[in-house]
Design an enzyme around this catalytic site. Structure first.
Site, PDB file in Angstrom:
ATOM      1  N   SER A 174      40.470 -19.181   4.988  1.00 31.66           N
ATOM      2  CA  SER A 174      40.532 -20.175   3.910  1.00 31.66           C
ATOM      3  C   SER A 174      39.753 -21.453   4.221  1.00 31.66           C
ATOM      4  O   SER A 174      39.621 -21.851   5.381  1.00 31.66           O
ATOM      5  CB  SER A 174      41.985 -20.567   3.639  1.00 31.66           C
ATOM      6  OG  SER A 174      42.754 -19.436   3.337  1.00 31.66           O
ATOM      7  N   SER A 180      42.346 -18.634  -3.066  1.00 32.01           N
ATOM      8  CA  SER A 180      42.446 -17.313  -3.727  1.00 32.01           C
ATOM      9  C   SER A 180      41.060 -16.678  -3.833  1.00 32.01           C
ATOM     10  O   SER A 180      40.899 -15.469  -3.661  1.00 32.01           O
ATOM     11  CB  SER A 180      43.048 -17.472  -5.126  1.00 32.01           C
ATOM     12  OG  SER A 180      44.343 -18.023  -5.044  1.00 32.01           O
ATOM     13  N   THR A 206      46.968 -21.036  10.424  1.00 35.12           N
ATOM     14  CA  THR A 206      48.221 -20.838  11.167  1.00 35.12           C
ATOM     15  C   THR A 206      47.911 -20.602  12.649  1.00 35.12           C
ATOM     16  O   THR A 206      46.971 -19.879  12.976  1.00 35.12           O
ATOM     17  CB  THR A 206      48.980 -19.613  10.590  1.00 35.12           C
ATOM     18  OG1 THR A 206      49.274 -19.871   9.225  1.00 35.12           O
ATOM     19  CG2 THR A 206      50.275 -19.357  11.349  1.00 35.12           C
ATOM     20  N   TYR A 226      29.523 -12.098  -1.323  1.00 36.33           N
ATOM     21  CA  TYR A 226      30.480 -11.590  -0.320  1.00 36.33           C
ATOM     22  C   TYR A 226      29.801 -10.726   0.744  1.00 36.33           C
ATOM     23  O   TYR A 226      30.301 -10.559   1.850  1.00 36.33           O
ATOM     24  CB  TYR A 226      31.634 -10.847  -1.016  1.00 36.33           C
ATOM     25  CG  TYR A 226      31.288  -9.511  -1.609  1.00 36.33           C
ATOM     26  CD1 TYR A 226      31.422  -8.354  -0.844  1.00 36.33           C
ATOM     27  CD2 TYR A 226      30.838  -9.386  -2.921  1.00 36.33           C
ATOM     28  CE1 TYR A 226      31.106  -7.107  -1.374  1.00 36.33           C
ATOM     29  CE2 TYR A 226      30.521  -8.147  -3.457  1.00 36.33           C
ATOM     30  CZ  TYR A 226      30.651  -7.015  -2.685  1.00 36.33           C
ATOM     31  OH  TYR A 226      30.343  -5.785  -3.204  1.00 36.33           O
ATOM     32  N   GLU A 289      47.261  -5.283   5.476  1.00 35.32           N
ATOM     33  CA  GLU A 289      48.300  -4.978   6.459  1.00 35.32           C
ATOM     34  C   GLU A 289      49.190  -6.193   6.694  1.00 35.32           C
ATOM     35  O   GLU A 289      50.416  -6.088   6.794  1.00 35.32           O
ATOM     36  CB  GLU A 289      47.654  -4.517   7.766  1.00 35.32           C
ATOM     37  CG  GLU A 289      46.897  -3.220   7.567  1.00 35.32           C
ATOM     38  CD  GLU A 289      46.025  -2.803   8.733  1.00 35.32           C
ATOM     39  OE1 GLU A 289      46.151  -3.413   9.815  1.00 35.32           O
ATOM     40  OE2 GLU A 289      45.226  -1.875   8.564  1.00 35.32           O
ATOM     41  N   GLU A 411      48.465 -15.570   2.533  1.00 30.90           N
ATOM     42  CA  GLU A 411      47.973 -14.181   2.503  1.00 30.90           C
ATOM     43  C   GLU A 411      47.892 -13.648   1.069  1.00 30.90           C
ATOM     44  O   GLU A 411      48.174 -12.476   0.801  1.00 30.90           O
ATOM     45  CB  GLU A 411      48.812 -13.297   3.421  1.00 30.90           C
ATOM     46  CG  GLU A 411      48.696 -13.764   4.869  1.00 30.90           C
ATOM     47  CD  GLU A 411      49.048 -12.732   5.897  1.00 30.90           C
ATOM     48  OE1 GLU A 411      48.913 -11.532   5.620  1.00 30.90           O
ATOM     49  OE2 GLU A 411      49.427 -13.145   7.004  1.00 30.90           O
ATOM     50  N   THR A 413      48.366 -15.465  -3.028  1.00 38.12           N
ATOM     51  CA  THR A 413      49.496 -15.963  -3.825  1.00 38.12           C
ATOM     52  C   THR A 413      50.113 -14.808  -4.627  1.00 38.12           C
ATOM     53  O   THR A 413      49.518 -13.728  -4.746  1.00 38.12           O
ATOM     54  CB  THR A 413      49.027 -17.043  -4.824  1.00 38.12           C
ATOM     55  OG1 THR A 413      48.120 -16.426  -5.745  1.00 38.12           O
ATOM     56  CG2 THR A 413      48.341 -18.206  -4.132  1.00 38.12           C
TER      57      THR A 413
HETATM   58  C1  FAD Z   1      51.380 -22.863   5.578  1.00 39.56           C
HETATM   59  C2  FAD Z   1      50.112 -22.163   5.275  1.00 39.56           C
HETATM   60  C3  FAD Z   1      49.530 -21.341   6.212  1.00 39.56           C
HETATM   61  C4  FAD Z   1      48.315 -20.699   5.948  1.00 39.56           C
HETATM   62  N1  FAD Z   1      47.744 -19.925   6.934  1.00 39.56           N
HETATM   63  C5  FAD Z   1      46.489 -19.453   6.713  1.00 39.56           C
HETATM   64  C6  FAD Z   1      45.780 -18.788   7.778  1.00 39.56           C
HETATM   65  O1  FAD Z   1      46.306 -18.604   8.892  1.00 39.56           O
HETATM   66  N2  FAD Z   1      44.515 -18.376   7.547  1.00 39.56           N
HETATM   67  C7  FAD Z   1      43.910 -18.550   6.331  1.00 39.56           C
HETATM   68  O2  FAD Z   1      42.760 -18.142   6.216  1.00 39.56           O
HETATM   69  N3  FAD Z   1      44.555 -19.161   5.324  1.00 39.56           N
HETATM   70  C8  FAD Z   1      45.818 -19.617   5.478  1.00 39.56           C
HETATM   71  N4  FAD Z   1      46.474 -20.268   4.469  1.00 39.56           N
HETATM   72  C9  FAD Z   1      45.800 -20.430   3.181  1.00 39.56           C
HETATM   73  C10 FAD Z   1      46.402 -19.575   2.082  1.00 39.56           C
HETATM   74  O3  FAD Z   1      46.057 -18.238   2.269  1.00 39.56           O
HETATM   75  C11 FAD Z   1      45.959 -20.169   0.743  1.00 39.56           C
HETATM   76  O4  FAD Z   1      46.656 -21.374   0.574  1.00 39.56           O
HETATM   77  C12 FAD Z   1      46.231 -19.219  -0.399  1.00 39.56           C
HETATM   78  O5  FAD Z   1      45.389 -18.104  -0.319  1.00 39.56           O
HETATM   79  C13 FAD Z   1      46.043 -19.907  -1.761  1.00 39.56           C
HETATM   80  O6  FAD Z   1      44.849 -20.604  -1.824  1.00 39.56           O
HETATM   81  P1  FAD Z   1      44.838 -22.131  -2.355  1.00 39.56           P
HETATM   82  O7  FAD Z   1      45.866 -22.853  -1.571  1.00 39.56           O
HETATM   83  O8  FAD Z   1      43.452 -22.624  -2.276  1.00 39.56           O
HETATM   84  O9  FAD Z   1      45.331 -22.030  -3.836  1.00 39.56           O
HETATM   85  P2  FAD Z   1      44.404 -21.724  -5.126  1.00 39.56           P
HETATM   86  O10 FAD Z   1      43.581 -20.537  -4.859  1.00 39.56           O
HETATM   87  O11 FAD Z   1      43.735 -22.972  -5.537  1.00 39.56           O
HETATM   88  O12 FAD Z   1      45.509 -21.337  -6.197  1.00 39.56           O
HETATM   89  C14 FAD Z   1      46.223 -22.311  -6.944  1.00 39.56           C
HETATM   90  C15 FAD Z   1      47.017 -21.574  -8.020  1.00 39.56           C
HETATM   91  O13 FAD Z   1      46.106 -20.900  -8.896  1.00 39.56           O
HETATM   92  C16 FAD Z   1      46.446 -19.530  -8.972  1.00 39.56           C
HETATM   93  N5  FAD Z   1      45.228 -18.740  -9.161  1.00 39.56           N
HETATM   94  C17 FAD Z   1      44.056 -18.851  -8.494  1.00 39.56           C
HETATM   95  N6  FAD Z   1      43.188 -17.924  -8.911  1.00 39.56           N
HETATM   96  C18 FAD Z   1      43.834 -17.192  -9.853  1.00 39.56           C
HETATM   97  C19 FAD Z   1      43.502 -16.075 -10.660  1.00 39.56           C
HETATM   98  N7  FAD Z   1      42.296 -15.490 -10.569  1.00 39.56           N
HETATM   99  N8  FAD Z   1      44.438 -15.584 -11.510  1.00 39.56           N
HETATM  100  C20 FAD Z   1      45.632 -16.149 -11.621  1.00 39.56           C
HETATM  101  N9  FAD Z   1      46.023 -17.203 -10.901  1.00 39.56           N
HETATM  102  C21 FAD Z   1      45.134 -17.714 -10.015  1.00 39.56           C
HETATM  103  C22 FAD Z   1      47.141 -19.213  -7.665  1.00 39.56           C
HETATM  104  O14 FAD Z   1      47.981 -18.069  -7.778  1.00 39.56           O
HETATM  105  C23 FAD Z   1      47.928 -20.508  -7.432  1.00 39.56           C
HETATM  106  O15 FAD Z   1      49.124 -20.440  -8.174  1.00 39.56           O
HETATM  107  C24 FAD Z   1      47.701 -20.871   4.703  1.00 39.56           C
HETATM  108  C25 FAD Z   1      48.296 -21.697   3.734  1.00 39.56           C
HETATM  109  C26 FAD Z   1      49.470 -22.344   4.013  1.00 39.56           C
HETATM  110  C27 FAD Z   1      50.073 -23.261   2.967  1.00 39.56           C
END
Ligand code: FAD
Length: 428
Positions: A174, A180, A206, A226, A289, A411, A413
């Site tokens: 991320s 996402s 993390t 990608y 996984e 991992e 949403t």
């Molecule tokens: C405590 C914590 C630990 C983490 N650990 C890691 C890690 O170890 N490694 C890593 O790489 N990442 C990590 N993350 C990141 C995590 O995977 C992301 O926060 C998550 O994938 C969501 O991305 P975002 O926060 O940018 O939210 P966004 O992608 O901005 O999403 C915001 C909202 O929009 C919705 N949304 C977005 N796109 C769509 C769509 N196409 N259709 C419908 N709804 C949509 C989402 O469901 C969400 O409700 C961590 C996050 C946290 C908070």
């Protein structure tokens, strides 16, 4: 050092687990045991077995992790949460017990176990503390898993023994602008001589503070979308690599979540994991996984809160009797137990599918989606069973509730799980 407390012959150290009993299932039909307090007392069946059946060795493994979690993790959980720092001594104990290299083969110093055992370990650690659960989870289901599947022999020899012995892993996909939409990542990798030079920032990583090894995704050619994404194995002392700000979070506060900064970070070419330009495949398949692991974490969180609520209901008296004697409370406890049982079936089934080598993508997404819903509902109800006391930090249930929230976010949403599930169920 925690040792076995089961009634198994002691003194045998199997693989790299340091519990004094055999871990791996033996050949032939295993004796089956019931799992958990919510299951019937005795059970011995031939195949096909109930989904929650465990082999004798799995029961022993689970019971020992549970005992360790109760004795060593639980007493530290509240303080670690308040200080937002994970106890380093505990991480050392995870390594000593063999919990950090569960699937790593014995030839590389690991325990040579199965994915299912990693899932049991995540569940039991999370029942005591979800931060402990996610540390064990990321190490096993993301980082070690990716290396086992995608690394070449040289990389395996270099990194797997360290991961089994003392090196924590982190998984860095991320970024601030790509959550996402993970493949919109901006971190760039440019080949210069025998090194790739990486520039960019990762967010939310993390284990960022404690990790020694990072699987980090960057693009070698943004114009390819990608297909430019490449996975790199990065050691924390590589020049140009620094760990930035640690987030101050609602839940899993003791688990570090950090920014990573890459400023002309030099990564030897031989540290590309898998093929250049094929990192997207590693990211997708590893996270498939990993989602079962998050399911196990959420299952552990829900169980932990349920156990507290069920016990408290028998102790707390109102109107001259324990509140557990009121049908309203009994129904809440029963509802929670039922949802936990359903969550457990999904987690165990998805993990068994993974070990059986069958396609589990849909089941993993459903598991993560559902278990995170169950965890949030169960932990919330647990607070209500405690009444006003549940709303304070003097009792454990508010922490379970805060810890449950992350299950719907990382991992992928819940919406992203729904998108995966919809694609798979509607394509038939
Ligand atoms: C405590 C914590 C630990 C983490 N650990 C890691 C890690 O170890 N490694 C890593 O790489 N990442 C990590 N993350 C990141 C995590 O995977 C992301 O926060 C998550 O994938 C969501 O991305 P975002 O926060 O940018 O939210 P966004 O992608 O901005 O999403 C915001 C909202 O929009 C919705 N949304 C977005 N796109 C769509 C769509 N196409 N259709 C419908 N709804 C949509 C989402 O469901 C969400 O409700 C961590 C996050 C946290 C908070």
């Amino acid at each position: 050092m925690t040792t076995a407390r089961g009634n198994r012959p002691s003194g045998r150290r199997f693989g790299c687990y340091n519990f004094e009993f055999a871990i791996l299932p033996r050949r032939g039909l295993p004796r089956l045991y019931p799992e958990g307090a919510l299951m019937p007392e005795t059970l011995q069946l031939a195949s096909p077995a109930p989904l929650t059946s465990l082999t004798e060795d799995e029961v022993l493994f689970r019971d020992n992790v549970r005992q360790f979690a109760d004795d060593k993790i639980r007493p530290l959980a509240r303080e670690m949460d308040e200080k937002a720092v994970f106890d380093h001594g505990l991480i050392d104990q995870f390594f000593q017990l063999g919990l950090m290299g569960i699937e790593i083969p014995e030839q590389h110093g690991g325990a040579g176990g199965k994915f299912f055992e990693a899932i049991l370990a995540v569940e039991e650690c999370s029942r005591a503390d979800a931060s402990a659960g996610v540390i064990v989870d990321v190490q096993n289901t993301l980082v070690a898993n990716a290396i086992l599947r995608w690394a070449n022999e040289d990389q395996k020899k270099r990194y797997l023994p360290k991961m089994a012995a003392d090196t924590l892993g982190a998984y860095a996909l991320s970024e601030a602008g790509s959550g996402s939409d993970a493949f919109a990542l901006q971190t760039k990798a440019e080949l210069k001589g025998s090194d790739y030079v990486l520039n960019g920032r990762k967010l939310w990583i993390t284990n960022g503070k404690e990790a020694g090894l990072f699987i980090l995704f960057a693009t070698i050619d943004a114009s390819k979308g990608y297909k430019g994404i490449t996975a790199f194995l990065i050691e924390k002392n590589f020049p140009g690599f620094t760990v930035g700000k640690k987030e101050d979070k609602l839940g899993i506060r003791a688990s570090s979540t950090c920014e990573l900064i890459l400023e002309d970070c030099r990564v030897p070419r031989e540290n590309v994991l898998g093929e250049a330009g094929k990192g997207y495949k590693i990211a997708i398949e590893t996270l498939n996984e990993g989602r079962i692991g998050i399911g196990a974490q959420m299952l552990g969180v829900a169980r932990g809160a349920w156990e507290c609520a069920a016990k408290y209901a028998q102790e707390r008296k109102q109107f001259g009797k324990p509140i557990s004697e009121f049908q309203g409370i009994q129904f809440q406890i029963a509802q929670m137990a039922t949802e936990i049982e359903a969550a457990r079936l999904m987690v165990y089934n998805a993990a068994r599918m993974k070990d059986a080598g069958v396609d589990f993508v849909k089941e993993a997404a459903m598991t993560k989606l559902f278990t995170s819903q169950v965890a949030e509902r169960v932990t919330s109800l647990a607070i209500e069973v405690y009444g006003g006391y549940g709303f304070t930090r003097d009792y454990p249930v508010e922490k379970y509730w805060r810890d449950s929230k992350i299950g719907k976010i990382y991992e992928g949403t819940s919406n992203m799980q729904l998108a995966t599930i919809a694609k798979l169920v509607m394509s038939k």
